[in-house]
Scaffold this motif. Sequence first.
Motif, PDB file in Angstrom:
ATOM      1  N   TYR A 168      17.218 -12.418 -24.693  1.00 46.33           N
ATOM      2  CA  TYR A 168      16.675 -13.993 -24.520  1.00 46.33           C
ATOM      3  C   TYR A 168      15.306 -13.777 -23.965  1.00 46.33           C
ATOM      4  O   TYR A 168      14.268 -14.389 -24.325  1.00 46.33           O
ATOM      5  N   ILE A 169      15.019 -12.758 -22.937  1.00 46.63           N
ATOM      6  CA  ILE A 169      13.686 -12.545 -22.534  1.00 46.63           C
ATOM      7  C   ILE A 169      12.631 -12.264 -23.377  1.00 46.63           C
ATOM      8  O   ILE A 169      11.517 -12.529 -23.255  1.00 46.63           O
ATOM      9  N   PHE A 170      13.220 -11.202 -24.008  1.00 41.98           N
ATOM     10  CA  PHE A 170      12.199 -10.521 -24.924  1.00 41.98           C
ATOM     11  C   PHE A 170      11.724 -11.489 -26.050  1.00 41.98           C
ATOM     12  O   PHE A 170      10.731 -11.533 -26.385  1.00 41.98           O
ATOM     13  N   TYR A 171      12.838 -12.189 -26.592  1.00 43.92           N
ATOM     14  CA  TYR A 171      12.508 -13.074 -27.664  1.00 43.92           C
ATOM     15  C   TYR A 171      11.333 -14.224 -27.202  1.00 43.92           C
ATOM     16  O   TYR A 171      10.590 -14.407 -28.037  1.00 43.92           O
ATOM     17  N   ILE A 172      11.661 -14.703 -25.883  1.00 44.01           N
ATOM     18  CA  ILE A 172      10.578 -15.834 -25.211  1.00 44.01           C
ATOM     19  C   ILE A 172       9.494 -15.090 -25.353  1.00 44.01           C
ATOM     20  O   ILE A 172       8.286 -15.630 -25.629  1.00 44.01           O
ATOM     21  N   ALA A 173       9.230 -13.821 -24.737  1.00 43.50           N
ATOM     22  CA  ALA A 173       7.876 -13.433 -24.583  1.00 43.50           C
ATOM     23  C   ALA A 173       7.369 -13.013 -25.873  1.00 43.50           C
ATOM     24  O   ALA A 173       5.991 -13.158 -26.254  1.00 43.50           O
ATOM     25  N   LEU A 174       8.262 -12.524 -26.874  1.00 43.40           N
ATOM     26  CA  LEU A 174       7.584 -12.078 -28.168  1.00 43.40           C
ATOM     27  C   LEU A 174       7.191 -13.040 -28.760  1.00 43.40           C
ATOM     28  O   LEU A 174       5.867 -13.168 -29.439  1.00 43.40           O
ATOM     29  N   ARG A 222       6.087 -12.020 -15.875  1.00 43.67           N
ATOM     30  CA  ARG A 222       4.831 -12.400 -14.860  1.00 43.67           C
ATOM     31  C   ARG A 222       3.569 -12.356 -15.567  1.00 43.67           C
ATOM     32  O   ARG A 222       2.826 -13.213 -15.283  1.00 43.67           O
ATOM     33  N   ASP A 223       3.358 -11.334 -16.452  1.00 47.16           N
ATOM     34  CA  ASP A 223       1.920 -11.183 -17.067  1.00 47.16           C
ATOM     35  C   ASP A 223       1.838 -12.446 -17.884  1.00 47.16           C
ATOM     36  O   ASP A 223       0.739 -13.091 -17.871  1.00 47.16           O
ATOM     37  N   PRO A 224       2.728 -12.661 -18.838  1.00 38.37           N
ATOM     38  CA  PRO A 224       2.543 -13.838 -19.695  1.00 38.37           C
ATOM     39  C   PRO A 224       2.252 -15.217 -18.868  1.00 38.37           C
ATOM     40  O   PRO A 224       1.521 -15.982 -19.268  1.00 38.37           O
ATOM     41  N   GLU A 225       3.129 -15.108 -17.809  1.00 36.44           N
ATOM     42  CA  GLU A 225       3.018 -16.610 -17.162  1.00 36.44           C
ATOM     43  C   GLU A 225       1.418 -16.511 -16.417  1.00 36.44           C
ATOM     44  O   GLU A 225       0.945 -17.719 -16.294  1.00 36.44           O
ATOM     45  N   GLU A 226       1.012 -15.454 -15.732  1.00 35.70           N
ATOM     46  CA  GLU A 226      -0.241 -15.621 -15.293  1.00 35.70           C
ATOM     47  C   GLU A 226      -1.337 -15.801 -16.272  1.00 35.70           C
ATOM     48  O   GLU A 226      -2.187 -16.326 -15.946  1.00 35.70           O
ATOM     49  N   HIS A 227      -0.976 -15.259 -17.312  1.00 38.26           N
ATOM     50  CA  HIS A 227      -2.039 -15.352 -18.605  1.00 38.26           C
ATOM     51  C   HIS A 227      -2.352 -17.106 -18.738  1.00 38.26           C
ATOM     52  O   HIS A 227      -3.307 -17.678 -19.384  1.00 38.26           O
ATOM     53  N   ILE A 248      11.742   0.027 -24.709  1.00 39.64           N
ATOM     54  CA  ILE A 248      10.351   0.391 -24.360  1.00 39.64           C
ATOM     55  C   ILE A 248       9.294   0.116 -25.136  1.00 39.64           C
ATOM     56  O   ILE A 248       8.079  -0.200 -24.923  1.00 39.64           O
ATOM     57  N   TYR A 249       9.592   0.111 -26.586  1.00 38.76           N
ATOM     58  CA  TYR A 249       8.550  -0.127 -27.665  1.00 38.76           C
ATOM     59  C   TYR A 249       8.350  -1.609 -27.535  1.00 38.76           C
ATOM     60  O   TYR A 249       7.238  -1.972 -27.560  1.00 38.76           O
ATOM     61  N   ILE A 250       9.293  -2.424 -27.246  1.00 37.11           N
ATOM     62  CA  ILE A 250       8.884  -3.840 -27.078  1.00 37.11           C
ATOM     63  C   ILE A 250       8.119  -4.365 -25.743  1.00 37.11           C
ATOM     64  O   ILE A 250       7.134  -4.992 -25.685  1.00 37.11           O
ATOM     65  N   LEU A 251       8.281  -3.417 -24.780  1.00 35.94           N
ATOM     66  CA  LEU A 251       7.554  -3.498 -23.534  1.00 35.94           C
ATOM     67  C   LEU A 251       6.283  -3.311 -23.786  1.00 35.94           C
ATOM     68  O   LEU A 251       5.427  -3.918 -23.164  1.00 35.94           O
ATOM     69  N   HIS A 252       6.272  -2.188 -24.485  1.00 40.38           N
ATOM     70  CA  HIS A 252       4.801  -1.330 -24.804  1.00 40.38           C
ATOM     71  C   HIS A 252       3.891  -2.389 -25.641  1.00 40.38           C
ATOM     72  O   HIS A 252       2.644  -2.697 -25.364  1.00 40.38           O
ATOM     73  N   ILE A 253       4.510  -3.243 -26.826  1.00 46.82           N
ATOM     74  CA  ILE A 253       3.947  -4.141 -27.521  1.00 46.82           C
ATOM     75  C   ILE A 253       3.446  -5.226 -26.866  1.00 46.82           C
ATOM     76  O   ILE A 253       2.463  -5.938 -27.122  1.00 46.82           O
ATOM     77  N   LEU A 254       4.365  -5.626 -25.870  1.00 41.84           N
ATOM     78  CA  LEU A 254       4.051  -6.940 -25.242  1.00 41.84           C
ATOM     79  C   LEU A 254       2.773  -6.838 -24.204  1.00 41.84           C
ATOM     80  O   LEU A 254       1.957  -7.530 -24.174  1.00 41.84           O
ATOM     81  N   ASN A 255       2.590  -5.847 -23.503  1.00 42.13           N
ATOM     82  CA  ASN A 255       1.612  -5.217 -22.782  1.00 42.13           C
ATOM     83  C   ASN A 255       0.404  -5.249 -23.486  1.00 42.13           C
ATOM     84  O   ASN A 255      -0.881  -5.817 -23.485  1.00 42.13           O
ATOM     85  N   ARG A 256       0.476  -4.484 -24.674  1.00 42.87           N
ATOM     86  CA  ARG A 256      -0.694  -4.158 -25.162  1.00 42.87           C
ATOM     87  C   ARG A 256      -1.317  -5.289 -26.239  1.00 42.87           C
ATOM     88  O   ARG A 256      -2.594  -5.573 -26.043  1.00 42.87           O
ATOM     89  N   ASP A 257      -0.511  -6.182 -26.737  1.00 42.64           N
ATOM     90  CA  ASP A 257      -1.093  -7.393 -27.414  1.00 42.64           C
ATOM     91  C   ASP A 257      -1.556  -8.392 -26.530  1.00 42.64           C
ATOM     92  O   ASP A 257      -2.828  -8.823 -26.982  1.00 42.64           O
ATOM     93  N   LEU A 258      -1.071  -8.824 -25.376  1.00 43.00           N
ATOM     94  CA  LEU A 258      -1.330  -9.746 -24.378  1.00 43.00           C
ATOM     95  C   LEU A 258      -2.659  -9.184 -23.743  1.00 43.00           C
ATOM     96  O   LEU A 258      -3.675  -9.666 -23.720  1.00 43.00           O
ATOM     97  N   TYR A 259      -2.909  -7.910 -23.609  1.00 45.13           N
ATOM     98  CA  TYR A 259      -4.032  -7.112 -23.241  1.00 45.13           C
ATOM     99  C   TYR A 259      -5.282  -7.544 -24.185  1.00 45.13           C
ATOM    100  O   TYR A 259      -6.175  -7.694 -23.838  1.00 45.13           O
ATOM    101  N   GLU A 260      -4.754  -7.151 -25.303  1.00 44.78           N
ATOM    102  CA  GLU A 260      -6.015  -7.241 -26.305  1.00 44.78           C
ATOM    103  C   GLU A 260      -6.510  -8.619 -26.467  1.00 44.78           C
ATOM    104  O   GLU A 260      -7.447  -8.950 -26.543  1.00 44.78           O
ATOM    105  N   LEU A 261      -5.311  -9.467 -26.483  1.00 46.86           N
ATOM    106  CA  LEU A 261      -5.735 -10.947 -26.739  1.00 46.86           C
ATOM    107  C   LEU A 261      -6.727 -11.482 -25.642  1.00 46.86           C
ATOM    108  O   LEU A 261      -7.675 -12.306 -25.721  1.00 46.86           O
ATOM    109  N   GLU A 262      -6.156 -11.003 -24.403  1.00 43.58           N
ATOM    110  CA  GLU A 262      -6.764 -11.571 -23.211  1.00 43.58           C
ATOM    111  C   GLU A 262      -8.322 -11.010 -23.289  1.00 43.58           C
ATOM    112  O   GLU A 262      -9.327 -11.590 -22.806  1.00 43.58           O
TER     113      GLU A 262
END
Length: 283
Positions: A59-65, A258-263, A186-200
């Motif tokens: 559920y957490i992954f779905y919301i974040a992705l 935390r990262d998406p919420e702060e963003h 691990i892959y999902i956590l990786h792309i969550l960080n990379r995509d949000l970092y790039e968008l920001e």
Amino acid sequence: MPGKESLVPRIVFYVYAISTIIPCCMTIVSLIPTLFDISIYLKPISTALSIFGVLLLTYIFYIALNYIRLHKLRFSDFINRSEIVVSDKISEIDASSFRAILEIMGNRIRRIPRRTSPIFIAPLVSVLYIIGHVTVELASRYVLEITPEAFLEFPLSSEALMEFVMYTTTMSIGSILLLVSVILCIYILHILNRDLYELESIEDEMISTLRPLASKIGLKLPYREVNIAKRNTILYAILYIVTLGLFGVYWVYRVAIRDPEEHVKEDYKVYSELPKILAITPQ
């Protein structure tokens, strides 16, 4: 664009954390010879908590992705429809220059890799984990039952040997499914960080370009107080393995919550000021 609401309710994460930490602690207890017998009785509880925790993680992954996916689409649409409000202080040349910069940013957004739909990749974590976990549990139970009796007689009967091979093979398949599930996490956590970092980073570049124009009309665009960090996936994966999964709780909290919420909060402060200098053309 952005709002101020939390993406994932805190209670969901807390329950997920408890459902993950307790089985990890039970696994550590099972490695202590003097406490091994106790861990056997706690195994059903550990299994139930593990499966429940993975369902919450899905559920957490779905919301974040899904947030990243929608944010990318909305930001791309925002760039395509944004125009500088021309006034006596902002010229047509300024507007044209900004439009050219926006086109470059739009290309950067399009270069962000397209990801598998959250509705597919997030549940896949649970499916692989549950099938793998149940398979290993059932097969290991039968192996422990037949091994002491089967190996008392020599030569080993072909029937007992086939049964032993079948269950050990089943355990291997289940273990592979569990491993794939972990790798997928691990892959999902990786792309969550990379995509949000790039968008920001693209957003920050757009805001930096707007600041000189905003200053011409006496508008001060706020700076981000918190920036998304580009996290070292390999280091985090090693820490996950070394801590037998305990570090994964922090990793999920940091990257998926935390990262998406702060963003979202930082975006809200900036985007609430943009209508004073930008006009959004209708679709």
